[in-house]
Write a protein that holds these residues in place. Structure first.
Motif, short mmCIF file in Angstrom:
data_model
loop_
_atom_site.label_atom_id
_atom_site.label_comp_id
_atom_site.label_asym_id
_atom_site.label_seq_id
_atom_site.Cartn_x
_atom_site.Cartn_y
_atom_site.Cartn_z
N LEU A 91 0.83 -1.20 0.00
CA LEU A 91 0.00 0.00 0.00
C LEU A 91 0.87 1.25 0.00
CD1 LEU A 91 -2.81 1.14 0.04
CD2 LEU A 91 -2.84 0.94 2.52
N GLY A 92 1.91 1.25 0.83
CA GLY A 92 2.82 2.40 0.89
C GLY A 92 3.47 2.66 -0.45
N LEU A 93 3.96 1.60 -1.07
CA LEU A 93 4.62 1.76 -2.37
C LEU A 93 3.63 2.29 -3.41
CD1 LEU A 93 6.90 -1.40 -2.59
CD2 LEU A 93 7.62 0.98 -2.49
N ALA A 94 2.41 1.74 -3.38
CA ALA A 94 1.42 2.18 -4.36
C ALA A 94 1.13 3.66 -4.18
CB ALA A 94 0.15 1.35 -4.23
N LEU A 95 1.02 4.11 -2.93
CA LEU A 95 0.74 5.53 -2.69
C LEU A 95 1.88 6.40 -3.22
CD1 LEU A 95 -0.81 5.33 0.88
CD2 LEU A 95 -1.97 6.01 -1.23
N MET A 96 3.12 5.95 -2.99
CA MET A 96 4.26 6.73 -3.47
C MET A 96 4.32 6.70 -5.00
SD MET A 96 7.47 6.40 -0.94
CE MET A 96 7.58 4.70 -0.50
N LEU A 97 4.03 5.52 -5.56
CA LEU A 97 4.13 5.40 -7.02
C LEU A 97 2.98 6.10 -7.73
CD1 LEU A 97 5.27 1.71 -7.33
CD2 LEU A 97 6.59 3.73 -7.89
N ASN A 98 1.94 6.39 -6.98
CA ASN A 98 0.80 7.06 -7.59
C ASN A 98 1.04 8.57 -7.69
OD1 ASN A 98 -1.87 6.83 -8.68
ND2 ASN A 98 -2.58 7.93 -6.87
N ALA A 99 1.96 9.06 -6.88
CA ALA A 99 2.27 10.49 -6.94
C ALA A 99 2.93 10.80 -8.28
CB ALA A 99 3.19 10.86 -5.79
N ASN A 100 2.78 12.03 -8.68
CA ASN A 100 3.30 12.42 -9.98
C ASN A 100 4.76 12.81 -9.86
OD1 ASN A 100 3.21 13.00 -12.66
ND2 ASN A 100 2.50 15.11 -12.35
N ILE A 101 5.64 11.81 -9.88
CA ILE A 101 7.06 12.13 -9.75
C ILE A 101 7.84 11.58 -10.93
CG2 ILE A 101 7.12 12.27 -7.23
CD1 ILE A 101 8.07 9.39 -7.21
N ARG A 102 9.05 12.11 -11.09
CA ARG A 102 9.86 11.66 -12.23
C ARG A 102 10.33 10.23 -12.03
NH1 ARG A 102 13.58 16.31 -14.54
NH2 ARG A 102 14.52 14.47 -15.46
N GLY A 103 10.50 9.55 -13.13
CA GLY A 103 11.02 8.19 -13.07
C GLY A 103 10.00 7.17 -12.57
N GLY A 168 8.09 -10.06 -3.38
CA GLY A 168 7.12 -10.33 -4.44
C GLY A 168 5.84 -9.49 -4.35
N VAL A 169 5.89 -8.33 -3.71
CA VAL A 169 4.64 -7.56 -3.53
C VAL A 169 4.18 -6.86 -4.80
CG1 VAL A 169 4.92 -7.14 -1.06
CG2 VAL A 169 5.84 -5.50 -2.72
N GLY A 170 5.00 -6.89 -5.85
CA GLY A 170 4.70 -6.11 -7.05
C GLY A 170 3.28 -6.28 -7.59
N ASN A 171 2.83 -7.52 -7.59
CA ASN A 171 1.48 -7.81 -8.07
C ASN A 171 0.43 -7.01 -7.32
OD1 ASN A 171 0.17 -9.53 -9.90
ND2 ASN A 171 1.54 -11.17 -9.23
N THR A 172 0.53 -7.05 -6.00
CA THR A 172 -0.42 -6.34 -5.15
C THR A 172 -0.32 -4.84 -5.38
OG1 THR A 172 0.21 -8.05 -3.59
CG2 THR A 172 -1.28 -6.39 -2.80
N VAL A 173 0.91 -4.35 -5.56
CA VAL A 173 1.09 -2.92 -5.80
C VAL A 173 0.31 -2.50 -7.05
CG1 VAL A 173 2.76 -1.13 -6.39
CG2 VAL A 173 3.33 -2.83 -4.67
N GLN B 316 -2.53 -4.30 -17.40
CA GLN B 316 -3.97 -4.14 -17.45
C GLN B 316 -4.65 -5.40 -16.92
OE1 GLN B 316 -4.70 -0.91 -18.88
NE2 GLN B 316 -6.31 -1.39 -17.43
N GLY B 317 -4.10 -6.54 -17.28
CA GLY B 317 -4.66 -7.81 -16.85
C GLY B 317 -4.61 -7.96 -15.34
N ILE B 318 -3.48 -7.64 -14.74
CA ILE B 318 -3.36 -7.76 -13.29
C ILE B 318 -4.30 -6.78 -12.61
CG2 ILE B 318 -1.84 -7.44 -11.32
CD1 ILE B 318 0.39 -8.43 -13.10
N ALA B 319 -4.37 -5.57 -13.16
CA ALA B 319 -5.27 -4.58 -12.59
C ALA B 319 -6.70 -5.13 -12.60
CB ALA B 319 -5.19 -3.28 -13.38
N THR B 320 -7.06 -5.85 -13.66
CA THR B 320 -8.40 -6.41 -13.76
C THR B 320 -8.65 -7.45 -12.67
OG1 THR B 320 -8.11 -6.21 -16.12
CG2 THR B 320 -10.05 -7.37 -15.37
N THR B 321 -7.62 -8.26 -12.37
CA THR B 321 -7.82 -9.27 -11.34
C THR B 321 -8.20 -8.64 -10.02
OG1 THR B 321 -5.54 -9.26 -10.60
CG2 THR B 321 -6.10 -10.76 -12.39
N GLY B 322 -7.74 -7.42 -9.80
CA GLY B 322 -8.04 -6.75 -8.54
C GLY B 322 -9.41 -6.11 -8.55
#
Lengths: 293, 324
Positions: A91-103, A168-173, B316-322
């Protein structure tokens, strides 16, 4: 049934035929059989011997089975570490990655990549990193003067595996990121106009709107935790001293090493019951914190 | 099982149909706050950089080890840039005595290909019925289908094995020992079930099919198309992105699977890559770490390449699973 209804049913059944057959042969039948076996003494020996009905004996045996309790303890202890760590970090990573930042795209790719790696390969990589004499972790620790950690030893093995799972949290992110995109912008702007700062908006807008996604990930994580097998199977074989003997490993060993198919089936049903119970608790608690728009 | 049933309505229609930027595109107009306060951006960068370095470490260590000599792996202090540098490992790994790279790759590809083909064909058929044919009992059947996603593999593992063995006993009795219907000790238990529908893929495809306008089917029906013609000529061509997602996931699952091959394959000649990696760990200790890392890297590589080639579809596929 009208004529149209009958025609629809007929064509639906034609389309569903492969799945219906598969459901019967590869799902319903095995489930029914395994339920029956769980009340049987059934050893899979070479000239096959029919299962013998023994009532609840398998389930009673579990009560006094030290290995059963050990594997349950291991799995729950692992869940207690890996689940919150994974949920918070993703969740923390997703929040940071959702911000509009470079890279952003580069960060996202790097964080997602590990979740693609086959479990068997990542088990090998981490086995090598955890190696106490030659592994990179102890090299780094020695370099900063902390000394060595016996990563896969008695005490540290389970936390080490939990640490590894976080890789392996990438999927959840990604699932969180998709959810974050659905948050109506005007909601955030309204909160901002009302004087809510960043943190307040996170607590009062973002998290509540995201709560169904958090809930989905929680349920998936519970199911996933109870089917951990590949990684400990390769890395520790459940050792040392059964410190990483996961529940699914015990089921697997019971079935295919000790060939006690009846007892293995009973173990599987208890696993299903535990997962369902935990999921039910999640659903029950969801009424308090999950908001469906 | 009420759980899956309650999960389902929570899932809004999927997004594959209306591609939204989930990944690459810069997030629309910058939000006032986040760019106004640079300290936030700095903190985010520091945090993300730390996490990314940590996440990359295993890859770097694997790559570095894969280019070392056996002696190089036990060097102290270790070097990240190998010296002596031994790219030779990438050839040696194909000539290893126990790890039969070519054989394992071939086996994995056979299983993966048959799994992908089976999943796409059977799941799209079932998904069509669930999405576009109103029939009695559809709701109940769909919930049952979703519920099967929650059944842990160990519940069916033992009796599936039993069923395959039972099939073997009978086919051997009728057709002899080396009949083509033998299950155990062949790849069939690994790919055959895929030809009978895979719940998760059915769900994904059904979500997608639901987004296609009904007028398409109506028009085709007026033109005299039967249900199968509508499916084949109208729906499937439109569903290519969703089919790609399902195919991609099926491939990854087959490529990465460890437990299935572990249960069903008996001879080392039949091992898949995921299972075969273990052959580097010798019973008497003394793992050839440099070659093990070379092989691991080569096993990861196709999946990573596939991801980069299909990034957008994939994410897009993974996003859909969620539930997107």
């Amino acid at each position: 049934m009208t004529r149209q209804e009958r025609r629809n049913l007929r064509s639906a059944l034609a389309f569903l035929a492969p799945w219906l057959i598969g459901f019967a042969v590869f799902m319903a039948l095995p489930i029914a059989l395994s339920f029956y076996y769980s009340f049987c003494d059934y050893a899979l020996t070479a000239p096959s011997r029919p299962p013998v009905w023994i009532g609840l004996a398998n389930y009673q045996q579990m009560l006094h089975d030290e290995l059963f309790w050990q594997s349950l303890r291991v799995t729950l202890a692992y869940a207690a570490m890996a689940l919150p760590a994974g949920m918070l970090l993703s969740l923390g990573l997703a929040l940071m990655l959702n911000a509009n930042i470079r890279g952003q795209a580069v960060y996202r790719t790097i964080i997602f990549l590990p979740s693609l790696i086959p479990a068997a390969a990542s088990a090998m990589i981490w086995l090598w990193m955890f190696n106490s004499r030659l592994g990179v972790f102890n090299h780094l620790l020695r370099a900063v003067g902390i000394g060595e950690v016996n990563w896969l030893g008695d005490r540290a093995a389970l936390p080490s595996l939990a640490l590894m799972s976080v890789w392996g949290v990438g999927n959840t992110v990604v699932i969180y990121l998709a959810g974050l995109q659905d948050i109506p912008r005007d909601l955030l702007e309204a909160a901002e106009l009302d004087g809510a700062d960043r943190f307040a908006r996170l607590i009062h807008v973002t998290i509540p709107v995201l709560s169904p996604v958090i809930f989905f990930n929680l349920v998936m994580a519970i199911i996933g935790t109870f089917s951990v097998l590949t990684v400990p199977y390769i890395m520790t074989h459940g050792g040392p001293n059964n410190a990483t003997y996961f529940y699914t490993m015990y089921s697997y060993d019971t079935a295919f090493h000790f060939l006690h198919m009846g007892y293995a089936s009973a173990l599987a049903w208890v696993q299903l019951a535990i997962v369902l119970a935990l999921t039910a608790v999640a659903f029950w608690s969801a009424r308090k914190w999950v908001h469906y728009a | 099982m009420p759980d899956a049933a309650r999960l389902a309505p929570a899932l809004p229609p999927p997004a594959i149909a209306r591609p939204k930027p989930v990944w690459q595109e810069p997030a629309a107009p910058p939000r006032a706050r986040s760019s106004a306060i640079p300290i936030d951006a700095v903190l985010f960068h520091v945090g993300l950089l730390c996490v990314c370095l940590a996440f990359l470490l295993p890859f770097v260590w694997m790559l570095s080890t894969s280019l070392k000599t056996l002696e190089g792996t036990s060097e102290y202090p270790p070097r990240f840039v190998p010296h002596p540098f031994q790219p030779q490992n990438y050839l040696d790994v194909f000539r290893h005595s126990r790890f039969r790279f070519a054989t394992y790759t071939r086996n994995t590809l056979i299983v993966a290909f048959l799994t992908v083909a089976g999943t796409v064909v059977s799941s799209s058929l079932a998904a069509y019925a669930f999405a576009r044919i109103p029939f009695r009992g559809r709701g109940v059947l769909f919930v049952i289908m979703l519920a099967t996603i929650m059944i842990p593999f160990p519940v069916t593992m033992v009796s599936l094995f039993r069923i395959f063995r039972w099939m073997d006993v009978h086919t051997i009795a009728w057709l002899g020992r080396d009949n083509p219907l033998r299950m155990l000790g062949t790849f069939k238990p690994l790919w055959l079930p895929a030809w009978f529908g895979q719940a998760f893929s059915i769900f994904l495809l059904r979500q997608f099919f639901m987004t296609l306008p009904n007028e398409l089917s109506e028009a085709a029906r007026i033109d005299g198309c039967g249900e199968f013609a509508i499916f084949w000529r109208i729906i499937l061509p439109l569903a290519r992105p969703a089919l790609a997602v399902v195919a991609l996931f099926a491939f990854m699952a087959a490529w990465n699977d460890f437990l299935g091959p572990l249960v069903y394959l008996q001879l080392p000649d039949q091992y898949t890559l995921a299972l075969g990696l273990q052959s580097f760990q010798s019973q008497h200790g003394g793992t050839e770490w440099h070659l093990l890392m070379t092989a691991s890297l080569l096993v990861c590589l196709p999946v990573i390449v596939l991801f980069f080639l299909t990034q957008r579809t994939f994410i897009q596929g993974i996003a859909t699973t969620g539930g997107k």
